[in-house]
Design an enzyme around this catalytic site. Sequence first.
Site, mmCIF file in Angstrom:
data_model
loop_
_atom_site.group_PDB
_atom_site.id
_atom_site.type_symbol
_atom_site.label_atom_id
_atom_site.label_comp_id
_atom_site.label_asym_id
_atom_site.label_seq_id
_atom_site.Cartn_x
_atom_site.Cartn_y
_atom_site.Cartn_z
ATOM 1 N N HIS A 804 0.861 -1.177 0.000
ATOM 2 C CA HIS A 804 0.000 0.000 0.000
ATOM 3 C C HIS A 804 0.900 1.231 0.000
ATOM 4 C CE1 HIS A 804 -3.185 -2.686 2.080
ATOM 5 N NE2 HIS A 804 -3.320 -2.719 0.767
ATOM 6 N N GLU A 807 1.507 3.812 2.910
ATOM 7 C CA GLU A 807 2.020 3.354 4.208
ATOM 8 C C GLU A 807 3.536 3.505 4.252
ATOM 9 O OE1 GLU A 807 0.360 -0.564 4.508
ATOM 10 O OE2 GLU A 807 -1.693 0.194 4.586
ATOM 11 N N HIS A 901 3.150 -3.385 7.114
ATOM 12 C CA HIS A 901 2.063 -2.462 6.777
ATOM 13 C C HIS A 901 2.053 -1.293 7.751
ATOM 14 C CE1 HIS A 901 -0.611 -4.571 3.777
ATOM 15 N NE2 HIS A 901 0.225 -5.546 4.107
ATOM 16 N N GLU A 986 1.780 -4.549 11.567
ATOM 17 C CA GLU A 986 1.188 -3.222 11.437
ATOM 18 C C GLU A 986 1.931 -2.235 12.330
ATOM 19 O OE1 GLU A 986 -1.234 -2.349 9.494
ATOM 20 O OE2 GLU A 986 -2.366 -4.156 8.975
#
Length: 1171
Positions: A804, A807, A901, A986
């Site tokens: 992504h 990010e 992420h 994350e």
Amino acid sequence: MAAPNADGLQALLSTLQNSFETKIILSIINLLDELLSAGTDRRVHYLISKGGSEALLQAFVNTASSISPDYNVLLPLLHLLAKVGHRDRKVGEKAEKVGAVLLTLSLLKQNVEHARRAAACLWVLRVFCSSASAAALLGENQCLDAVFKLISPNATKNTRTVKAAVDAFAGLLRSKANGRRAAAKGYVSGLLRLYEDWHHREVDHTRVTICRALLHCLNQAINTSAANAALLADGGLGLLFRTTQACLDNEKLLPLVEPAVQLMRKCYPKSSIPITSEWSTHVFPLPSGSPMARNTVPETQDEDLEEDNEDDNESSNDHMLLRRMLVLILSGNNPNGHKSEEGAQETPTEVSSTLPPLLVSLGDRKDDDQEINLDKLRAQSEPDRPCDQLGQYARLCSELHHDFQDLDSRSERKASADGQDPVANGCNFEAEKCNIFRPESCLNEERTLRSLCVLQESQTPHEGSEKLCFLNEPPQASGFHGSCLRKHDMVAKLLEKYRTHPPHHSLYSVPHDSHIYTGAAATRTKSVAGYSVMAFPDYWGHLPPQIQEPMVVRQPNIQRKKIFEDIQRFICPDELINKIVFDLEDPSPQASDLSNSLQFFSGFESGNLRKAIRVRRNEYDLILNSDVNSSENHQWFYFEVSGMESAVCYRFNIINCEKANSQFNYGMQPVLFSVREALEGRPYWVRIGSEICYYRNHYCPFQGPRGSSYYTLTFSMIFKHSEDVCYLAYHYPYTYSALQNHLKILQESVDSRKIFFQQQTLCSTIGGNSCPVVTITACPTSHSWTHLHQLHNRPYVVLTARVHPGESNASWVMKGSLEFLCSDDPVAEALREIYIFKIIPMLNPDGVVNGSSRCALSGEDLNRQWKKPDPNLSPTIYHAKGLLSYLSSTGRSPLVFCDYHGHSRKKNVFLYGCSVKETLWYSGSVINTATLKEDTGYHTIAKVLSQLAPAFSLNSCSYVVEKSRESTARVVVWREMGVHRSYTMESTYNGCNQGIYKDMQLGTRELEEMGAHFCASLLSLRRNSVLCNAKLMHHATALLDLEVNPPDHSSQKSFEDDEPPCSETIEYCGNYYLKHSGDELDSEINDNVSSSEEEDEKDEEDDNDDDKEIDCLIRHCSVVNDNSCPEQNKGKTFPPPLPCNRNIEVAYTCMSDNSWTQLTSLLSRVYPILK
């Protein structure tokens, strides 16, 4: 009093339902009321479950249908029915079935003069209106008229009835048909006037409660467009704004502020974003022959799910499929092979008819997203390609075939070929050893400074190097659309000013051309818009923040302040400037518009700003660009701003954000880089901004789910310098060019005799950029078969990041992992000796280059393509999966797979993994998990990180497998390749709420540190391989001695936001009045019960006295002024006076002005509605 058993309760209810004896009915009512009053709502719900509502309704119908109803029974029956019915969501439907709805309306009309009876009827009507059909039925029978007449302004008596009438009117407005009727009859304007009148009364509790009820009534009314238009046409927004401002100065009126603010937000006129289309200004033609759609239905992206999927847009499937259709049309491919009609505009419904049928329901998906089918959890999907196609990936595993015969001479040949000594050029390339067990020392400034030096040196013009691209030259990017780039005079002036005094003389020894700040790396990077300008922070380089910055403390009611400022735009439009000062679609705004305005620019790598509008002198609305070939995904921003004045507060509003919440509501700040600060020796990205809040605004998408809306991120800031050039970004940028330079630095700095560092190209993206894959492991200590065999038997660890593009924090974590693995730290040395690392640091280079937030150039989320990736539309995923499949086919499935992420709505750093047992536990499955065998080793890394990394949160980790995540990297690698330790890591954009970093925002240093810690935690998986290494044991005893206990199996819904509700409501659909309406209703009913009939009789006597006084005054006026009355009225007999206002108008024709003043004064006291 003890509650009766079930049989006893049913007997009571049956008797109540069938009896016509007054004493029996009254006794049962009193008994039930006593039982319910002594308990909690659980008793009421139990009564409802046993048919209590039906029994009360039937008893009410039996009693009220008689010719002369006994109100000694009927009144307590109405009271009890209101209490119970308020907690029965289906009471309206039940009342319709037995005919109680219209019967209650009839009773109300018969008892308008009896306050207690009218109030009881109104409460019952209110609870019946929980059913929209019951509300509509009442509206068709003139209930709106009957109820509105009971709402009087400034009443001094019977305020309980007035309040009940307002609540009942609000209930009626639950029906949109009634809302339209109310607008047509002028009741919306009447409610506004009533609110204004009650608002100006002397402050007391009654005034506040009635005003709140009126606000709730208006809130219900404007659910229809007709009522909303009526409110706006009558100046309602201005009235509400003025009265709310007055409330701020009176503490007793503060309960009115929040409902009024929410009402103003809700009725604010909806409008579209001021752009020509929501689709990105960048259009990329997709490869010809690309398939139109996947076999899988595009998953809706929910806000309480993992991998930042809470950040996804809650778009309908129709809308997602429409987006794919339009992307293919733009690429010249018609999904059905038919030529579409020119100029025809297809709606989502029309398009969906040409697409595969929708297989999932948006409304039901959230509740059954957990996979509870054991066979599906365990099943391994069929390979997406034949095994004979996997051989091509052997080239990416050259470490297995390398003979290492040139170990001794490789570095010597490399040094002679370079012909330069890095230290001689003023750069110290020696890497300082890093102790990963000290959180504050993962990386040091010397290494970063060295990176900056090499970055600049790689971009300095040398003889024979590629020509640098000047800002005033058009870009030359074959196959892409051009972009008009301008020369930046302010940067040129600053560079000229600091030419002889560059910061860090030994590091910034490269001469800076005042006309350029771009290099060969930027020209090699291919973008859709043809970017050839590098942002100054990438050109100049930057250091980690000097100090860790705390989360900003949210000021009380700051959102309310910003909303008031937004509302003033509508009330006072003449105060607005509303000039466009930047527009990607029209890159040459008028010079007059920029004379005293900020200037914006985003035409550089990773930049994202579509439009800037100067709203007021120092306030700007900013609009972000959608992802390429998409109309969605607005989060990442990165732009340049100049022309500022110091000591002036500027407000920036990003008005087309899509997520329902953000860490900006919880202490997060944007980041800023100042060119002037950098030239003065402080090249830092710093957190900046005050008065930050994130809330829903009045802008709506052109298309998408009905009721969807955008959100505003607003922040204010004061620039430190005038005439500066600054860069503002969502988070610390990390560009594709920065990655290329970083990999080059690492490759040049590692000792090739010890470290096998190889950078290869996984594939080319559809945009023409290469996707690098890096291999890191230790070189064998000798050429012996034993050492080479040991290398070949090392397990693989595969790390990926930046699927992504928005990010960027994931790239900083990856940077930390890469630098740590290439360092001389003993733990890093041990890791290289026991693992082979395959690292894909940027899975979506195209998205990063073009400033996208989530998607690739195909307009699709690449992390939803792992199940069946398309080699044409998702080449990086296709080949990354191919590499993993190749390793699996050769018996070398990775020991660990982790995809880095970023998470925009949670704090800390945490892992998502996969577990059959925990998925079944969490879903509440009836499957006996005790007989299931599962290796719990997937918890090891999380347990180690919780003790090793201060930013890591074990409580936020989850191992639940969801249906909507079946196509993500984590689940596919776990299910298809059999990798039990398959994770998504994350990292927050904000900071931590625990440990030594509590209440601090994470900077690039802490993110890089997290990357190093993750790698270090891998050592715990191979404890037996390092126990004999005395040097390592000296440095890593704490790590190797960590006790890894099995999990406690407590299921946690960690996909949801871990934040408490925001101090101010982000949305404006919630109804604050209803929060305590149940308790208020009970209290009002109890007060009505306690009031005696004598009070009603006294009120009636007072009313009769007043009526007599009015009659007397009217007679007196008619006699005294008979001679002066109009000619047409002489000789006529005056009608007999009535105890109400029906003949007042007639009487007025025979009155003098003084007499009429006396009469109206009296009437305003007795009959306020006539005022």
